[in-house]
Design a protein around this motif. Structure first.
Motif, PDB file in Angstrom:
ATOM      1  N   SER A 117       0.830  -1.199   0.000  1.00 41.23           N
ATOM      2  CA  SER A 117       0.000   0.000   0.000  1.00 41.23           C
ATOM      3  C   SER A 117       0.863   1.247   0.000  1.00 41.23           C
ATOM      4  O   SER A 117       0.577   2.226  -0.701  1.00 41.23           O
ATOM      5  CB  SER A 117      -0.930  -0.061   1.223  1.00 41.23           C
ATOM      6  OG  SER A 117      -0.998   1.162   1.874  1.00 41.23           O
ATOM      7  N   ALA A 118       1.941   1.223   0.773  1.00 40.64           N
ATOM      8  CA  ALA A 118       2.844   2.373   0.784  1.00 40.64           C
ATOM      9  C   ALA A 118       3.575   2.495  -0.545  1.00 40.64           C
ATOM     10  O   ALA A 118       3.720   3.590  -1.099  1.00 40.64           O
ATOM     11  CB  ALA A 118       3.844   2.242   1.933  1.00 40.64           C
ATOM     12  N   ARG A 119       4.026   1.361  -1.064  1.00 40.28           N
ATOM     13  CA  ARG A 119       4.718   1.405  -2.353  1.00 40.28           C
ATOM     14  C   ARG A 119       3.814   1.945  -3.432  1.00 40.28           C
ATOM     15  O   ARG A 119       4.234   2.741  -4.288  1.00 40.28           O
ATOM     16  CB  ARG A 119       5.174  -0.005  -2.745  1.00 40.28           C
ATOM     17  CG  ARG A 119       6.567  -0.344  -2.323  1.00 40.28           C
ATOM     18  CD  ARG A 119       7.014  -1.648  -2.966  1.00 40.28           C
ATOM     19  NE  ARG A 119       7.074  -1.562  -4.420  1.00 40.28           N
ATOM     20  CZ  ARG A 119       7.280  -2.612  -5.209  1.00 40.28           C
ATOM     21  NH1 ARG A 119       7.417  -3.819  -4.685  1.00 40.28           N
ATOM     22  NH2 ARG A 119       7.339  -2.454  -6.510  1.00 40.28           N
ATOM     23  N   SER A 120       2.584   1.525  -3.400  1.00 37.94           N
ATOM     24  CA  SER A 120       1.648   2.008  -4.406  1.00 37.94           C
ATOM     25  C   SER A 120       1.544   3.521  -4.357  1.00 37.94           C
ATOM     26  O   SER A 120       1.541   4.198  -5.395  1.00 37.94           O
ATOM     27  CB  SER A 120       0.282   1.366  -4.163  1.00 37.94           C
ATOM     28  OG  SER A 120      -0.630   1.729  -5.164  1.00 37.94           O
ATOM     29  N   ALA A 121       1.487   4.060  -3.159  1.00 31.07           N
ATOM     30  CA  ALA A 121       1.394   5.508  -3.014  1.00 31.07           C
ATOM     31  C   ALA A 121       2.649   6.187  -3.545  1.00 31.07           C
ATOM     32  O   ALA A 121       2.572   7.179  -4.287  1.00 31.07           O
ATOM     33  CB  ALA A 121       1.178   5.864  -1.542  1.00 31.07           C
ATOM     34  N   ILE A 122       3.805   5.657  -3.181  1.00 28.83           N
ATOM     35  CA  ILE A 122       5.068   6.287  -3.588  1.00 28.83           C
ATOM     36  C   ILE A 122       5.233   6.233  -5.099  1.00 28.83           C
ATOM     37  O   ILE A 122       5.546   7.234  -5.749  1.00 28.83           O
ATOM     38  CB  ILE A 122       6.247   5.577  -2.895  1.00 28.83           C
ATOM     39  CG1 ILE A 122       6.107   5.679  -1.368  1.00 28.83           C
ATOM     40  CG2 ILE A 122       7.561   6.179  -3.362  1.00 28.83           C
ATOM     41  CD1 ILE A 122       6.179   7.065  -0.841  1.00 28.83           C
ATOM     42  N   GLU A 123       5.005   5.073  -5.671  1.00 31.42           N
ATOM     43  CA  GLU A 123       5.246   4.941  -7.104  1.00 31.42           C
ATOM     44  C   GLU A 123       4.214   5.717  -7.905  1.00 31.42           C
ATOM     45  O   GLU A 123       4.509   6.240  -8.988  1.00 31.42           O
ATOM     46  CB  GLU A 123       5.251   3.452  -7.492  1.00 31.42           C
ATOM     47  CG  GLU A 123       6.286   2.672  -6.704  1.00 31.42           C
ATOM     48  CD  GLU A 123       6.737   1.409  -7.402  1.00 31.42           C
ATOM     49  OE1 GLU A 123       6.609   1.309  -8.635  1.00 31.42           O
ATOM     50  OE2 GLU A 123       7.211   0.496  -6.697  1.00 31.42           O
ATOM     51  N   ARG A 124       3.029   5.814  -7.380  1.00 28.45           N
ATOM     52  CA  ARG A 124       2.026   6.648  -8.037  1.00 28.45           C
ATOM     53  C   ARG A 124       2.492   8.089  -8.085  1.00 28.45           C
ATOM     54  O   ARG A 124       2.442   8.752  -9.129  1.00 28.45           O
ATOM     55  CB  ARG A 124       0.696   6.553  -7.284  1.00 28.45           C
ATOM     56  CG  ARG A 124      -0.476   7.134  -8.031  1.00 28.45           C
ATOM     57  CD  ARG A 124      -1.704   7.218  -7.123  1.00 28.45           C
ATOM     58  NE  ARG A 124      -2.170   8.586  -7.075  1.00 28.45           N
ATOM     59  CZ  ARG A 124      -3.149   9.069  -7.822  1.00 28.45           C
ATOM     60  NH1 ARG A 124      -3.770   8.264  -8.654  1.00 28.45           N
ATOM     61  NH2 ARG A 124      -3.509  10.321  -7.744  1.00 28.45           N
TER      62      ARG A 124
END
Lengths: 243, 243
Positions: B90-97
């Motif tokens: 979930s955090a990675r998704s936010a960062i990469e987005r």
DNA sequence: GGTCGTATGATTGTCAACAATCCGAGGACG
DNA sequence: CGTCCTCGGATTGTTGACAATCATACGACC
């Protein structure tokens, strides 16, 4: 929620952790302005500890990006460059968006809304008493609680640094901030809209409001910059940053 | 791009920084499995330094969340609990987005696409040679370069920890990963789609593909969990996490 | 037999002293 | 007069030793 609910961590925090937290606070509230060199001997005497634990604490802040280390030169509080306000708010936007998503999809929205209400009430109260410092503090508390309510350890950890840097921006650009943003009513209203959307289970609106909120903040702090359309000034258009 | 382009950092990295990086690598590649206690004397002897710099390096990893410190007990590599894979992705998704947004709105998309192409080519090559380790490494390199190409110091710093934790997840759940995800072709194809959308300046598609990519990964690693719809199992539904 | 106190061993936490490095001022030299 | 070298002062980087704390194993006691 018994009286014995939170007695488990008998192990008190590590000394380096305590000092790190104190240093974070000092950087946040402006006791250690950007660019300040942290003399080890002085600080060690101030904290009444030896240089060992102090150095460990400072290394923590280095890895968090709040201090920069120049070998054999010393440790300095980072000073925010023009592009940093864009960087900070762009990262915050991502983090808070993710937190909001998690809350809307799996959290106790009413409970979160109630907690956020407290923060906004504190904002309104600070506004009535004409206390801009308290208003800013309550503002940041709103966002901090939003992120903590997501229940994500990683989002919370990453946001801690970002909120400190946000406060650094605010105190660095205090004059600009004051001049161009007189309306505290708007600030309260913006946050209340977010809470309402959370209560109404309207995820799309929550995310849109959050994004607009961040966009507003960026344009206030760094006029001419925009999160939504285009890059920040000073951003390398043709490549990657060096660091 | 002259020959003297990158000679500025004459100051070599601090010792604590070097050790911290080595420790990160060791945790990442599995030399220090989750739960391992890091004996200071042993490690200091292994790195040929005293306990001082070693402790400073470890405090860095503590603040990054890769180590947990138990007072008077020792430092241990974090062990990932069931809910962590959801938290990480979930955090990675936010960062990469956020990184993708910055690239699409202000970066040199063609240059970024070319760099990402290299990573995907490495993935395909690893697949042909039937080297799953190299395939995973190239996969992570893709995401790392995507984030670095955003030019955001903060996104890059936050992603560093997340990618290490991702690799920890992959090696911890290696058997599950292998069994349920046989198709490396799909993996390559998914990444290529993202690159294509970047080249075509189709931000919406890039974000959608990234989100789907993360969703796929979560469902593979933690079946029954979903980023998009609902909370993760084990997530406190009624409140905030303790830590 | 089970439980509690105690001694031991190892580990972490802390400290003060030593060594290495760097910045600045002052003077010598071209 | 400008440049370079050198030296002094101060700061950081590192080290080894000392003190505090905890887990474990063993024995005494109920």
């Amino acid at each position: 929620m018994s009286v014995l609910a939170d007695i488990e961590p008998v192990n008190r925090e590590s000394t380096a952790g305590i000092i790190a937290r104190q240093l974070r606070d000092a950087i946040m509230n402006g006791s250690l302005p950007p660019g300040t060199q942290l003399g080890e001997t002085d600080l060690a005497a101030r904290f009444q500890v030896s240089r060992g634990p102090l150095r460990e604490a400072m290394q923590r802040l280095v890895s968090e990006g709040l201090l920069r280390s120049e070998r054999h030169r010393g440790l300095f509080v980072i000073d925010l460059e023009p592009g940093d306000v864009y960087d900070i708010y762009s990262a915050r936007s991502a983090i808070e968006r993710a937190a909001a998503i998690r809350i809307m999809r799996g959290g106790d929205r009413d409970r979160v809304a109630a907690m956020l209400d407290d923060a906004v009430h504190a904002m309104a109260e600070a506004d009535q008493q004409d206390d801009p410092a308290a208003l800013t503090e309550a503002d940041l508390r709103f966002h901090e609680e939003l992120i903590e309510a997501s229940g994500s350890r990683r989002l919370t950890r990453m946001a801690r640094t970002l909120l400190i840097e946000t406060r650094m921006c605010l105190s660095a650009l205090q004059e600009t901030y004051r001049k161009s943003y007189q309306g505290a009513d708007e600030r309260v209203a913006e946050h209340n809209q977010i809470i309402d959307a959370i209560r109404q289970d309207d995820e799309e609106t929550v995310l849109a409001l959050l994004e607009a909120h961040m966009e507003d903040a960026v344009q206030r702090l760094a006029p001419g910059t925009s999160l939504t359309s285009g890059a920040a000034p000073g951003l390398p258009v043709g490549g990657v940053d060096i660091a």
